[in-house]
Motif scaffolding. Structure first.
Motif, PDB file in Angstrom:
ATOM      1  N   SER A 199      59.108  -3.324  12.942  1.00 49.51           N
ATOM      2  CA  SER A 199      59.504  -3.319  14.358  1.00 49.51           C
ATOM      3  C   SER A 199      58.329  -3.801  15.188  1.00 49.51           C
ATOM      4  O   SER A 199      57.270  -3.179  15.195  1.00 49.51           O
ATOM      5  CB  SER A 199      59.898  -1.907  14.793  1.00 49.51           C
ATOM      6  OG  SER A 199      60.942  -1.402  13.981  1.00 49.51           O
ATOM      7  N   CYS A 200      58.530  -4.920  15.890  1.00 49.09           N
ATOM      8  CA  CYS A 200      57.465  -5.515  16.698  1.00 49.09           C
ATOM      9  C   CYS A 200      57.902  -5.496  18.161  1.00 49.09           C
ATOM     10  O   CYS A 200      58.800  -6.243  18.558  1.00 49.09           O
ATOM     11  CB  CYS A 200      57.165  -6.938  16.239  1.00 49.09           C
ATOM     12  SG  CYS A 200      56.536  -7.014  14.560  1.00 49.09           S
ATOM     13  N   LEU A 201      57.272  -4.623  18.936  1.00 52.43           N
ATOM     14  CA  LEU A 201      57.621  -4.462  20.336  1.00 52.43           C
ATOM     15  C   LEU A 201      56.516  -5.029  21.219  1.00 52.43           C
ATOM     16  O   LEU A 201      55.367  -5.136  20.794  1.00 52.43           O
ATOM     17  CB  LEU A 201      57.836  -2.988  20.688  1.00 52.43           C
ATOM     18  CG  LEU A 201      59.072  -2.286  20.110  1.00 52.43           C
ATOM     19  CD1 LEU A 201      58.841  -1.857  18.676  1.00 52.43           C
ATOM     20  CD2 LEU A 201      59.452  -1.071  20.954  1.00 52.43           C
ATOM     21  N   CYS A 202      56.887  -5.357  22.434  1.00 52.78           N
ATOM     22  CA  CYS A 202      55.888  -5.834  23.390  1.00 52.78           C
ATOM     23  C   CYS A 202      56.336  -5.507  24.805  1.00 52.78           C
ATOM     24  O   CYS A 202      57.525  -5.311  25.075  1.00 52.78           O
ATOM     25  CB  CYS A 202      55.665  -7.343  23.253  1.00 52.78           C
ATOM     26  SG  CYS A 202      57.061  -8.351  23.827  1.00 52.78           S
ATOM     27  N   PHE A 203      55.386  -5.413  25.704  1.00 53.46           N
ATOM     28  CA  PHE A 203      55.672  -5.410  27.127  1.00 53.46           C
ATOM     29  C   PHE A 203      55.760  -6.868  27.570  1.00 53.46           C
ATOM     30  O   PHE A 203      54.952  -7.697  27.141  1.00 53.46           O
ATOM     31  CB  PHE A 203      54.572  -4.697  27.916  1.00 53.46           C
ATOM     32  CG  PHE A 203      54.435  -3.231  27.612  1.00 53.46           C
ATOM     33  CD1 PHE A 203      55.316  -2.311  28.159  1.00 53.46           C
ATOM     34  CD2 PHE A 203      53.427  -2.769  26.781  1.00 53.46           C
ATOM     35  CE1 PHE A 203      55.190  -0.954  27.885  1.00 53.46           C
ATOM     36  CE2 PHE A 203      53.283  -1.424  26.502  1.00 53.46           C
ATOM     37  CZ  PHE A 203      54.177  -0.502  27.045  1.00 53.46           C
ATOM     38  N   SER A 204      56.716  -7.175  28.435  1.00 52.62           N
ATOM     39  CA  SER A 204      56.859  -8.541  28.953  1.00 52.62           C
ATOM     40  C   SER A 204      57.032  -8.497  30.457  1.00 52.62           C
ATOM     41  O   SER A 204      57.902  -7.774  30.975  1.00 52.62           O
ATOM     42  CB  SER A 204      58.079  -9.231  28.326  1.00 52.62           C
ATOM     43  OG  SER A 204      58.414 -10.397  29.061  1.00 52.62           O
ATOM     44  N   ASP A 205      56.216  -9.257  31.170  1.00 52.80           N
ATOM     45  CA  ASP A 205      56.366  -9.340  32.632  1.00 52.80           C
ATOM     46  C   ASP A 205      57.124 -10.598  33.071  1.00 52.80           C
ATOM     47  O   ASP A 205      57.107 -10.978  34.228  1.00 52.80           O
ATOM     48  CB  ASP A 205      55.010  -9.253  33.329  1.00 52.80           C
ATOM     49  CG  ASP A 205      54.063 -10.404  32.962  1.00 52.80           C
ATOM     50  OD1 ASP A 205      54.527 -11.384  32.348  1.00 52.80           O
ATOM     51  OD2 ASP A 205      52.859 -10.310  33.284  1.00 52.80           O
ATOM     52  N   PRO A 213      51.296  -2.185  18.726  1.00 51.73           N
ATOM     53  CA  PRO A 213      51.046  -2.159  17.285  1.00 51.73           C
ATOM     54  C   PRO A 213      52.373  -2.169  16.535  1.00 51.73           C
ATOM     55  O   PRO A 213      53.330  -1.504  16.951  1.00 51.73           O
ATOM     56  CB  PRO A 213      50.288  -0.850  17.076  1.00 51.73           C
ATOM     57  CG  PRO A 213      49.740  -0.487  18.410  1.00 51.73           C
ATOM     58  CD  PRO A 213      50.698  -1.024  19.415  1.00 51.73           C
ATOM     59  N   PRO A 214      52.474  -2.904  15.427  1.00 48.77           N
ATOM     60  CA  PRO A 214      53.739  -2.951  14.691  1.00 48.77           C
ATOM     61  C   PRO A 214      54.053  -1.596  14.058  1.00 48.77           C
ATOM     62  O   PRO A 214      53.158  -0.884  13.607  1.00 48.77           O
ATOM     63  CB  PRO A 214      53.489  -4.025  13.629  1.00 48.77           C
ATOM     64  CG  PRO A 214      52.006  -4.068  13.471  1.00 48.77           C
ATOM     65  CD  PRO A 214      51.434  -3.739  14.820  1.00 48.77           C
ATOM     66  N   ALA A 215      55.330  -1.259  14.050  1.00 52.71           N
ATOM     67  CA  ALA A 215      55.785   0.006  13.470  1.00 52.71           C
ATOM     68  C   ALA A 215      56.854  -0.286  12.427  1.00 52.71           C
ATOM     69  O   ALA A 215      57.319  -1.417  12.299  1.00 52.71           O
ATOM     70  CB  ALA A 215      56.333   0.921  14.560  1.00 52.71           C
ATOM     71  N   GLN A 216      57.233   0.778  11.687  1.00 52.46           N
ATOM     72  CA  GLN A 216      58.333   0.622  10.728  1.00 52.46           C
ATOM     73  C   GLN A 216      59.248   1.830  10.820  1.00 52.46           C
ATOM     74  O   GLN A 216      58.806   2.977  10.727  1.00 52.46           O
ATOM     75  CB  GLN A 216      57.811   0.462   9.294  1.00 52.46           C
ATOM     76  CG  GLN A 216      58.930   0.118   8.310  1.00 52.46           C
ATOM     77  CD  GLN A 216      58.414  -0.219   6.924  1.00 52.46           C
ATOM     78  OE1 GLN A 216      57.803   0.626   6.265  1.00 52.46           O
ATOM     79  NE2 GLN A 216      58.648  -1.437   6.465  1.00 52.46           N
ATOM     80  N   ASP A 217      60.525   1.541  11.028  1.00 55.64           N
ATOM     81  CA  ASP A 217      61.571   2.554  11.111  1.00 55.64           C
ATOM     82  C   ASP A 217      62.147   2.779   9.710  1.00 55.64           C
ATOM     83  O   ASP A 217      62.019   1.913   8.833  1.00 55.64           O
ATOM     84  CB  ASP A 217      62.644   2.036  12.083  1.00 55.64           C
ATOM     85  CG  ASP A 217      63.762   3.024  12.314  1.00 55.64           C
ATOM     86  OD1 ASP A 217      63.610   4.191  11.919  1.00 55.64           O
ATOM     87  OD2 ASP A 217      64.780   2.610  12.896  1.00 55.64           O
ATOM     88  N   HIS A 218      62.765   3.922   9.494  1.00 54.30           N
ATOM     89  CA  HIS A 218      63.420   4.231   8.222  1.00 54.30           C
ATOM     90  C   HIS A 218      64.877   4.555   8.532  1.00 54.30           C
ATOM     91  O   HIS A 218      65.182   5.648   9.025  1.00 54.30           O
ATOM     92  CB  HIS A 218      62.748   5.410   7.525  1.00 54.30           C
ATOM     93  CG  HIS A 218      61.347   5.108   7.067  1.00 54.30           C
ATOM     94  ND1 HIS A 218      60.338   4.807   7.945  1.00 54.30           N
ATOM     95  CD2 HIS A 218      60.804   5.050   5.823  1.00 54.30           C
ATOM     96  CE1 HIS A 218      59.214   4.579   7.270  1.00 54.30           C
ATOM     97  NE2 HIS A 218      59.479   4.723   5.972  1.00 54.30           N
ATOM     98  N   LYS A 219      65.774   3.601   8.265  1.00 51.74           N
ATOM     99  CA  LYS A 219      67.166   3.729   8.667  1.00 51.74           C
ATOM    100  C   LYS A 219      67.987   4.624   7.730  1.00 51.74           C
ATOM    101  O   LYS A 219      68.920   5.299   8.182  1.00 51.74           O
ATOM    102  CB  LYS A 219      67.827   2.343   8.731  1.00 51.74           C
ATOM    103  CG  LYS A 219      67.374   1.497   9.918  1.00 51.74           C
ATOM    104  CD  LYS A 219      67.892   2.058  11.228  1.00 51.74           C
ATOM    105  CE  LYS A 219      67.601   1.132  12.398  1.00 51.74           C
ATOM    106  NZ  LYS A 219      67.987   1.762  13.687  1.00 51.74           N
ATOM    107  N   ARG A 220      67.682   4.610   6.452  1.00 51.43           N
ATOM    108  CA  ARG A 220      68.506   5.383   5.505  1.00 51.43           C
ATOM    109  C   ARG A 220      68.250   6.879   5.670  1.00 51.43           C
ATOM    110  O   ARG A 220      67.150   7.318   6.005  1.00 51.43           O
ATOM    111  CB  ARG A 220      68.206   4.956   4.079  1.00 51.43           C
ATOM    112  CG  ARG A 220      68.532   3.499   3.789  1.00 51.43           C
ATOM    113  CD  ARG A 220      70.017   3.262   3.665  1.00 51.43           C
ATOM    114  NE  ARG A 220      70.332   1.902   3.259  1.00 51.43           N
ATOM    115  CZ  ARG A 220      71.529   1.471   2.921  1.00 51.43           C
ATOM    116  NH1 ARG A 220      72.558   2.318   2.949  1.00 51.43           N
ATOM    117  NH2 ARG A 220      71.728   0.230   2.575  1.00 51.43           N
TER     118      ARG A 220
END
Length: 1010
Positions: A199-205, A213-220
């Motif tokens: 998961s790569c998030l950013c603020f955008s103006d 910072p990149p994160a990782q979700d666990h869907k199962r």
């Protein structure tokens, strides 16, 4: 003054946002609507019962309670336009507009957007008919196993099938059984990608992106990634699998491209952009976009955020991210574990009491509430599927996971479900034992492959007869016969760009360097009279930056197209230790060919009295930059300083990096005409050392620098460096990029051809040596002082050689349109060669490739173009292309000599107002006694009609003894007399028509009408 902030939502994400906002000294109170047990009366944080679905009521509530900022957590209100409505009511709201939120709200829109803007993603298609979707799954050439509801489905509308049967079943469940309601009216079926999901998030103006910072979700639901898909059972951050290099690639090719694309489409994206990315072997590819913080990613990102969240959100809304970098904790990792109700994600019980929450807070572990509520009489109970997220921040990922699991063990409610292996992918990655790779030594093969993928289409665009410019083989092939050569000699040249590289790297301007490299090689090959055929490049560096390398090689490809040669191949060498990390070097190799009898220089033909024609340079070209850098260092100026030379508004770096001129397109037709005896490329060694290379040993030249324009950069260098005349002329081109040797008889014609597209001057006359130097330059110092205001002196050459009585008279610029052998064209070319002619042919256009007329024009040094009518969908499109070519060459008179196409009305009307066209028409007239064939050259004001006011008419009597061949021959002879005569009458202005009889077009045909 501290502000009141309202957070919209009720989950763990909203609790984390409220928790972080409450830490800001700018925030007086955080209201959460509707909130949960964790946001009820917790310090600055409290819940609000205001309706979030009625935006008018919500806006009035914000005004009544002095809410200075609204932060929207979930996606549904964003898609419903909450930001648009609150903003319109004068309430500041953080999040994207409803149109921008389509990136999440419509997966079909999102995938189409990615295709439009070349954002890497899986192959896909969208469907509103389940049978079409099932057929696509069955027939796809790739594993089309990912089925998505196009609309919003609370993060659960994705099925990753194990096989085609399961994928088809997912389509039917979503579209027919309405598993996700109206969200599944359209489904997206896409390729199943293999790799690590992050998961790569950013603020955008709206302009700048600031990655988190990149994160990782666990869907199962269960350990080992087993069980059904959920909204997310935990997350960790950062992900060690995403290197800084990969993160920068994601920022460039995904996040920034998305924000740029939305802005270009008129929908600026302001808020948090979330890209679900798969790290494939081919590079990062987007799985989906979300238009808000992820849940549970937000619960690991907020504890790692070092900056004040309130300030970050305000800076984002004020388009000020570029000047206010967002700071994150270093050497820290966060893990959050979701505790869910038994039965989730299906049905589950509510109202179960939760214990142990107070003990966890004493352990330095943060619990963010989601599906919780306050129990009457005290305590907290469950009220949703995902109940709590237990978050720990520690120096390492392993210790953070251990602490989070310890916190989970303290909390209890009946049938709680949670995972114990959050972050197991990263821990496996960190603890793996592996051997060294080539990348460990500093050589990134994957980056090299990505570069090849980028430059393949650029090279392909340079294809030409003899070569298709397909990259990927061990060597490149070129077919000389297909290129039109009969008895060729191959000519090769190699060069670099010298220390101009240092200025390029200092200024960060890499795109123009390719033209320098190609020009240095092509112009050398041209000096042998050769046509440049193909080019190869060598790019060496310390660390391959794909962005920089593709910019350089893209410039090379563009320059090859300018030069008319194919980019046949190249070599990229990554050599850590040989070059610095950001350093690179370039070399180029060009191969050309020339027919055996046309090789230059023709030393035996050069004689006393021949004239030298100088062709303007664009500036320094690519020589002398070590001296330039030394002078600049002495002056104390920087590359970013305003340039004391060049165009207004340019800085020094921009002027110095003006690319080298490529002379091949300009000079090739002139060289083929045979009028040029020698050509010198003024490169390293300047004027003094390059001109002698094309002179017989007994001849010398005495150049007069007052005869050409010297760019201001040379004057500044001479003054700042106190350079002598000899140093200037031995180091720099001083304004002349090329010098031609021509006979006195051909000089004016060659000069006119050059001046039609470039600055050029007669600069000297050849004579026998009376001193040892082969080149002497007069008036250089004075001309440098006078530059740039001085106009070149073009009146009288030394030794009495005049510019010719006809050089000052403007000749009418003529274009001839043909379709075949060009017999009438030959007659016109012979006419304009005469010194007394009032016309010059500047362009020949054919609607058929490879016809003899084109070759005749090219051999005469006339520019040619092919506008093949078969390649155009309509006559108007065909005529429009011809029109552009005519305008490009400043044509004043158009002749259609055997042009077998009828021009459209709009074309005729335009040119009847801008220019004139001659019509050559041969007709058979029946008289009382005999037949007479008339050859008419007329001015035709009527559209698409072979008639008009006759300018020249010549009768060709039909003899009793005539055969078809003999009559045709005499008609051609008449045409060859009449057409040039008409050209002179019209070109000189001797013949003019009234407004009702203005010339429209010229074409030639032969009609035998009895």
């Amino acid at each position: 003054m501290a502000e009141r902030v309202l957070v919209i939502g009720s989950g763990g994400r909203e609790h984390a946002l409220a928790w972080k906002l409450a830490q800001s000294p700018h925030v007086q109170q955080v209201l959460v609507a509707p909130g949960n047990a964790g946001t009820a009366n917790s310090g600055k944080i409290s819940n609000s019962a205001v309706s979030v679905n009625n935006h008018s009521i919500l806006a009035q509530y914000c005004k009544d309670h002095n809410v200075g900022l609204v932060v929207v957590g979930p996606e549904v209100p964003l898609a419903a336009g909450i930001v648009d409505d609150l903003t319109a009511a004068g309430v500041t709201c953080f999040g994207p507009s409803a149109k921008a939120a389509q990136l999440e709200a419509s997966k079909s829109f999102s995938k189409s957007f990615m295709d439009r803007h070349n954002i890497p993603t899986a192959r896909w298609s969208s469907f509103t008919d389940p049978q079409d979707a099932c057929k696509y799954i069955q027939d796809a050439e790739f594993p089309a196993l990912v089925v998505k509801a196009s609309g919003l489905a609370a993060g659960k509308g994705v099925v990753v099938a194990r096989d085609k049967d399961e994928a088809r079943k997912a389509v039917l469940d979503i579209m027919k059984d309405k598993a996700f309601g109206s969200a599944g009216e359209t489904v997206v079926v896409e390729e199943q990608l293999e790799g690590e999901e992050v998961s790569c998030l950013c603020f955008s103006d709206g302009i700048t992106v600031s990655p988190m910072p990149p994160a990782q979700d666990h869907k199962r639901l269960l350990d080992g990634d087993q069980g059904p898909n959920t909204g997310g059972m935990g997350a960790y951050c950062p992900t060690p699998q995403v290197s800084e290099e990969v993160l920068q690639e994601i920022k460039r090719s995904v996040l920034q491209k998305t924000v740029d694309g939305m802005r270009e489409e008129g929908t600026p994206y302001v808020g948090v952009l979330y890209a679900g990315v798969m790290l494939t072997k081919q590079g990062p590819k987007v799985l989906e976009f979300n238009c808000r913080f992820g849940d549970p990613e937000c619960q690991v990102l907020m504890p790692l955020l070092k900056s004040d969240l309130y300030e970050v959100l305000k800076n984002t809304l004020q388009a000020d991210l570029s000047s206010s970098p967002v700071q994150w904790l270093e050497n820290s990792a966060a893990v959050t574990v979701v505790m869910a109700s038994g039965g989730y994600p299906a049905s589950y019980k509510k109202g179960l009491e939760i214990t142990g929450l107070s003990q966890v807070s004493e352990m330095g572990i943060q619990v963010f509430h989601a599906g919780t509520a306050l129990k009457e009489g005290g305590g907290v109970i469950t009220s949703g599927g995902r109940v709590l997220t237990v978050t720990a921040v520690r120096p390492t990922l392993e210790s953070a996971l251990c602490s989070a699991n310890e916190g989970v063990a303290v909390i209890s409610f009946p049938d709680a479900v949670y995972r114990r292996d959050i972050g197991h992918h990263a821990i496996t990655y960190l603890t793996r034992t592996r051997g060294l790779t080539y990348k460990d030594s500093g050589v990134d093969i994957a980056a090299g492959n990505r570069l090849v993928d980028v430059i393949k289409p650029l090279a392909k665009a340079t294809s030409r007869p003899g070569c298709n410019a397909e990259l990927g083989g061990f060597a490149g092939l070129f077919d000389l016969k297909a290129a039109g050569f009969t008895d060729p000699i191959l000519v090769s040249g190699t060069d670099g760009v010298g220390t101009k590289l240092k200025i390029t790297q200092a200024c960060g301007i890499h795109s123009t360097l390719g033209q320098d490299l190609v020009a240095m090689c092509v112009n050398d090959v041209l000096a042998q009279g050769a046509e440049p055929l193909f080019f190869l490049d060598y790019f060496s560096c310390g660390c391959l930056d794909v962005r920089v390398a593709s910019s350089v090689i893209g410039g090379i490809a563009d320059a090859c197209q300018m030069a008319g040669c194919a980019l046949l191949g190249g070599e990229t060498a990554e050599m850590p230790g040989v070059y610095g990390p950001s350093d690179y070097d370039l070399a180029g190799f060009c191969v050309g060919a020339v027919e055996r009898g046309a090789v230059l220089p023709r030393l035996k033909d050069i004689m006393e009295g021949d004239l030298l024609i100088g062709v303007a340079s664009s500036g320094l070209h690519s020589n002398g930059f070590s001296l330039v850098r030394k002078i600049l260092e002495r002056s104390g100026l920087q590359y970013s300083s305003p340039a004391p030379f060049g165009q207004p508004g340019q800085n020094i770096g921009e002027v110095l990096l003006t690319p080298t001129k490529i002379y091949s397109r300009l000079l090739q037709p002139i060289l083929r005409s045979g009028a040029v005896k020698a050509y010198a490329h003024i490169t390293g060694g300047g004027l003094l050392e390059n001109i002698p290379r094309i002179l017989p040993p007994e001849l010398a030249v005495d150049l007069d620098a007052s005869r050409w324009r010297i760019p201001a950069v040379f004057s500044w260098l001479q003054r700042e460096g106190s350079l002598s005349e000899e140093e200037m002329s031995r180091t720099f081109n001083c304004g002349l990029g090329a010098v031609l040797v021509v006979s006195k008889q051909d000089a004016q014609r060659v000069l006119r051809l050059l001046q039609a597209r470039e600055e050029a001057w007669i600069v000297d006359i050849c004579g026998y040596k009376d001193i040892s130097e082969a080149v002497v330059i007069r008036n250089l110092e004075q001309s440098l002082k006078d530059s740039p205001g001085r106009s070149p002196d073009t009146s009288v050459l030394q030794n009495g050689a005049l510019h010719g009585e006809h050089s000052t008279r403007k000749r009418t610029r003529v274009a001839v349109l043909i379709s075949g052998t060009g017999t009438n064209l030959q007659a016109l070319m012979e006419q304009v060669k005469k010194p007394s002619s009032s016309a010059e042919i500047v362009m020949v256009i054919s609607n058929r490739p490879g016809v003899m007329g084109l070759k005749k024009a090219s051999m005469a040094g006339i520019q040619t173009r092919v506008v093949d009518h078969k390649l155009y969908g309509s006559r108007a499109e065909f005529d429009g292309t011809i029109d552009k070519v005519l305008e490009e060459f400043g044509v004043e008179l158009v002749c259609l000599a055997g042009f077998m196409r009828i021009l459209t009305g709009p074309f005729v009307r335009k040119w009847s107002g801008e220019s004139t066209l001659l019509v050559l028409c041969a007709n058979l007239q029946k008289g009382f006694v005999n037949f007479t064939h008339e050859c008419n050259v007329s001015l035709n004001p009527q559209e698409e009609v072979d008639a008009g006011a006759i300018v020249v008419q010549e009768a060709v009597p039909i003899l009793v003894t005539d055969t078809e061949d003999s009559l045709s021959e005499r008609i051609r002879e008449a045409e060859h007399r009449a057409f040039p005569a008409a050209l002179e009458l019209v070109g000189s202005g001797a013949v003019k028509l009234r407004d009702d009889g203005r010339i429209v077009r010229l074409y030639a045909n032969k009609c035998l009408n009895y």
